[in-house]
Write a protein that holds these residues in place. Structure first.
Motif, short mmCIF file in Angstrom:
data_model
loop_
_atom_site.label_atom_id
_atom_site.label_comp_id
_atom_site.label_asym_id
_atom_site.label_seq_id
_atom_site.Cartn_x
_atom_site.Cartn_y
_atom_site.Cartn_z
N ASP A 37 11.21 7.41 -1.96
CA ASP A 37 11.99 7.85 -0.81
C ASP A 37 12.20 6.72 0.20
N ILE A 39 13.48 6.06 4.39
CA ILE A 39 13.90 6.56 5.70
C ILE A 39 14.28 5.36 6.56
N LEU A 41 14.48 3.98 10.65
CA LEU A 41 14.01 4.14 12.01
C LEU A 41 14.80 3.21 12.92
N LEU A 86 9.25 10.89 2.14
CA LEU A 86 9.12 10.53 3.55
C LEU A 86 10.03 11.44 4.36
N TRP A 87 9.58 11.82 5.55
CA TRP A 87 10.38 12.66 6.43
C TRP A 87 10.30 12.10 7.84
N ARG A 88 11.44 11.65 8.34
CA ARG A 88 11.53 11.07 9.68
C ARG A 88 11.59 12.19 10.71
N ASP A 91 11.90 7.96 15.89
CA ASP A 91 11.73 6.53 15.61
C ASP A 91 10.28 6.06 15.63
N PHE A 94 6.66 9.80 11.58
CA PHE A 94 7.20 10.32 10.32
C PHE A 94 6.06 10.81 9.44
#
Length: 112
Positions: A37, A39, A41, A86-88, A91, A94
């Motif tokens: 995954d 993400i 930021l 991954l999950w944000r 910023d 996560f």
């Protein structure tokens, strides 16, 4: 920004134009092993990749604000085997999941 980022088992990330599907860039690093995954930021400035095969979270920095070129900046060990998702949240916060251990870990930035 009009691009797809695709993590591949060949240990790189292919960046494709979302309209034409042409390859724009290929991001590679010796620290990308089994990328899963991805993400972003800081408005896309920082890219975080789950390294499934080496149990690291790998961080990249964008070279310019309008670029799809990212360079390796650092990596941190994942607390369990096989980071996968991954999950944000924002910023500075996560979540990361472990495929092998069925766990969820929270990550937070401290002092940048």
């Amino acid at each position: 920004d009009g691009a797809y980022f695709i993590s591949l088992l060949s240990n790189n990330i292919t960046v494709m134009n979302s309209t034409t599907l042409a390859v724009i860039n290929i991001i590679s690093s010796p620290f990308l092993q089994g990328p899963r995954d991805i993400i972003f930021l800081n408005n896309g400035q920082t890219m975080v990749v789950a390294g499934y095969s080496n149990d690291y979270l790998v961080f990249f920095n964008r070279s310019t604000p309008d670029s799809t070129s990212y360079s390796f900046i650092y990596r941190i060990p994942f607390s369990y085997r096989s980071p996968f998702g991954l999950w944000r949240v924002n910023d500075t916060f996560f979540y990361g999941t472990s495929y092998a251990n069925n766990t969820v870990l929270a990550y937070s930035a401290v002092n940048s």
